[in-house]
Design a protein around this motif. Sequence first.
Motif, short mmCIF file in Angstrom:
data_model
loop_
_atom_site.label_atom_id
_atom_site.label_comp_id
_atom_site.label_asym_id
_atom_site.label_seq_id
_atom_site.Cartn_x
_atom_site.Cartn_y
_atom_site.Cartn_z
N LYS A 1 0.81 -1.22 0.00
CA LYS A 1 0.00 0.00 0.00
C LYS A 1 0.85 1.27 0.00
CE LYS A 1 -3.68 -2.50 0.15
NZ LYS A 1 -4.48 -2.66 -1.08
N ASP A 2 2.10 1.16 0.44
CA ASP A 2 3.00 2.31 0.49
C ASP A 2 3.66 2.49 -0.89
OD1 ASP A 2 4.77 4.33 0.98
OD2 ASP A 2 5.97 3.24 2.46
N LYS A 3 3.18 3.42 -1.67
CA LYS A 3 3.66 3.58 -3.04
C LYS A 3 5.00 4.32 -3.11
CE LYS A 3 0.08 1.42 -4.28
NZ LYS A 3 0.21 -0.04 -4.49
N LYS A 4 5.57 4.62 -1.95
CA LYS A 4 6.90 5.21 -1.94
C LYS A 4 8.00 4.15 -1.89
CE LYS A 4 5.47 9.57 0.21
NZ LYS A 4 5.67 10.49 1.35
N GLN A 5 7.60 2.88 -1.79
CA GLN A 5 8.57 1.80 -1.77
C GLN A 5 9.10 1.54 -3.19
OE1 GLN A 5 9.81 0.48 0.87
NE2 GLN A 5 8.40 1.47 2.33
N TRP A 6 10.32 0.96 -3.23
CA TRP A 6 11.01 0.77 -4.50
C TRP A 6 11.02 -0.70 -4.92
CZ3 TRP A 6 13.35 4.69 -7.42
CH2 TRP A 6 13.36 5.96 -6.81
N VAL A 7 10.99 -0.91 -6.25
CA VAL A 7 11.16 -2.25 -6.81
C VAL A 7 12.24 -2.16 -7.88
CG1 VAL A 7 9.24 -1.84 -8.45
CG2 VAL A 7 10.03 -4.19 -8.00
N LEU A 8 13.14 -3.13 -7.86
CA LEU A 8 14.19 -3.25 -8.88
C LEU A 8 13.79 -4.35 -9.84
CD1 LEU A 8 17.01 -2.81 -10.12
CD2 LEU A 8 17.95 -4.28 -8.33
N LEU A 9 13.76 -4.04 -11.13
CA LEU A 9 13.26 -5.01 -12.11
C LEU A 9 13.70 -4.65 -13.51
CD1 LEU A 9 11.04 -3.01 -13.45
CD2 LEU A 9 9.45 -3.99 -11.84
N GLU A 10 13.23 -5.42 -14.46
CA GLU A 10 13.37 -5.16 -15.89
C GLU A 10 12.30 -6.00 -16.60
OE1 GLU A 10 14.63 -3.67 -19.45
OE2 GLU A 10 15.13 -2.97 -17.45
N PRO A 11 11.55 -5.43 -17.50
CA PRO A 11 11.55 -4.05 -17.98
C PRO A 11 10.62 -3.16 -17.16
CG PRO A 11 10.12 -5.36 -19.37
CD PRO A 11 10.70 -6.31 -18.36
N ALA A 12 10.61 -1.86 -17.49
CA ALA A 12 9.92 -0.87 -16.66
C ALA A 12 8.55 -0.50 -17.21
CB ALA A 12 10.79 0.38 -16.53
N GLY A 13 7.84 -1.44 -17.78
CA GLY A 13 6.55 -1.13 -18.38
C GLY A 13 5.36 -1.52 -17.53
N TYR A 14 4.86 -2.73 -17.75
CA TYR A 14 3.62 -3.19 -17.12
C TYR A 14 3.68 -3.16 -15.60
CZ TYR A 14 1.31 -4.89 -21.38
OH TYR A 14 0.67 -4.98 -22.59
N VAL A 15 4.73 -3.75 -15.02
CA VAL A 15 4.76 -3.93 -13.56
C VAL A 15 4.80 -2.60 -12.81
CG1 VAL A 15 6.03 -4.95 -11.62
CG2 VAL A 15 5.76 -6.24 -13.76
N PRO A 16 5.69 -1.66 -13.17
CA PRO A 16 5.64 -0.36 -12.49
C PRO A 16 4.31 0.37 -12.70
CG PRO A 16 7.72 -0.63 -13.63
CD PRO A 16 6.85 -1.76 -14.07
#
Length: 496
Positions: A380-395
Motif C-alpha cells: 500500500k505504500d507507493k513510496k517503496q522501490w522495486v528493482l526489475l526489468e523491464p519498466a513497463g507493465y509492472v511499475p
Amino acid sequence: MAEAQHRNLPIYAVFFAIIAKLYFLLTHHIQEDAFITWRVAQNLMDYGVIGFNGDTKISASTTHLYVFVSYIFNLIFGKENFIEPLLIFNTTLFTIGSLLLSHVLFKNNWHKAIFILLFGLLPPSIKISILGMEYGILFFLEMTLLYYGFKKEKKWAFLLLPAFILFTRIDTMIFLGIIFLVDIFWNRKIRWSYILGGILGVAICVSFNWFYFGEWVNNTIVAKKLAYDQTFTMQQNFEYFKLNYGNFWGMLKLSGNFNPITIVILLFELLCFIYLIRQREKRNYFLWIIFLFAWSKQVIFISQKSLFDWYYWVPQILLFVPVLIFVLEQKVKRNLWLTLLILIYILPMLAFQTIHSIATGNGEWNYRRSIGIFLNLYEKDKKQWVLLEPAGYVPYFSGLKTIDEVGLVDKQIQEEIKKDKPNYWINTVKNRKPKYLLSYRNLFEGSDAEYYKTHYRLLNEFRIKDHLKSEYPVLEKIYKLKPSGTDYNLYEKIKK
C-alpha cells in the motif's frame, strides 16, 4: 479525369481500414514501452514533473510529443479509461497518414482505396496502429510533410512539421535528412524554408532537453547505449546479423537464424522498386525518399545493435510500398496479381499477426500485468522501490517507485553500471536496498546467494505456464502454440 471519379473512395477506405483493425483491441497486445510513456504522462499529472518517480525530472520516455498527447487523453478520459480512446486515435492518425501517402503515389482513386486497405492490414501497420507506441502520430506527421510540403509545397509544412516530427522522436533526423538529400539531387535547388524548419526543429528539441532535463539528448538514448554497449569481433557481428536480420527486413518474427521468407520479400521489394523507378513518373521522387529512408534507418540501427523491433515498423511497411504499386498498376492480369497478393501474402500475414497479438496479449496483459496488480494490492505504500526489468507493465500497474536494470527510468543505476558493470545489480541492491526485487533468475543461487538469503525472502513465483489456459479451446491452443512471457521470482526485503 481519373482523379475526379470516385473522389470519396479513399475516404471510405480510411474508415473501413480503421474499423477493420479495431478487433485487435480485444487481444490487449500493447507494447511494454507504451506503459513507460503513459506513466510519465501520469507523473506529469500527479507531480507536475516530466519524470517517472515522483518529482524527479527524467526523460524516461523516448518521445516528448507523445507524452503530452497521452497527458491530454488522461485528463479527458481519466487514468482508468484513456487507453482504448488513445489507441483508436493512433489508428486513425496512421490511416490518415496512409491516405496522404496514397495521394503522392497514385492518381487513380480506386488504386488509392485498395492501397489504403492492403497497406493498413500489413503486420507493421497493425502494430503501429494498436500497440500504443508513438509511431501512429509519427507516421501521420511524416506523411503530412511529404504531401503538404513536397507535393503541395506549402511553406507552413516546411517550417512547422520538422519540429513536431523531431519532438516525437529525435532519430527522425534520418528521415528529414534523406528528404533533404533526395530533394537536392532531384530538383537541383535548395529549399531554404525547409532548412529553416529543420534548424528550428533541432533547436526546439535540444533546448527543451537542456533547459528542462539538463541534458542534450534523451536519457533513454544514453541509458541504452550504456547498458547494451558491447565490442564485437567481425565474426560476432556476422553471427549477430544472422540471428536478427529476419526481424528487421521481414514482417515475421521467427525463431532461428535463417528466415527464407525475409529474403524472398526483400528481393521482390527491390525488383519492384527497380522496375518502378525506370518509368518516367513524378512520384518516383517520393519512391526514392521512402525507399532510401527505409534502408538507411534499418542499416543505421542494425549497425548500432538496436534489437527493439518497433524501430523497424515504419521502414518495413515503406519497403513494401513498391510491391503494392507494382501489383495495382499491372496492365495485364491485374486482378490475378492482386488476388495472388491477397491470398498468398496479405491474408497469411494478417492471420499471423492475429495469432501473434492474441498470444503476446496474453503474455503481457494477462500475465505480466498480473504481477503489477499483485504488487499494487500487496504493497500500500507507493513510496517503496522495486528493482526489475523491464519498466513497463509492472511499475505502471503496481504504482511503486522503480529502478530498472537499463536505467531508463532511474539515473542512479547508470552510475553503478559505469563503476562496475558486471556487478552493478548486486551493488545497487546493497547500496539502495529496494524493498522488492523482481528477477528472471533464482537469486538464491549463484555467487551472491548468501546476501540475498540473508536480506530477502521469496514472496511469490510467477510462471507463464500458469497463464496458458482459457475457457475457449481456440485461445488455449494459440497460447500454447506461441507462449509469450518470462518466468519471474519476486523477493521482499526481510524486516530487521
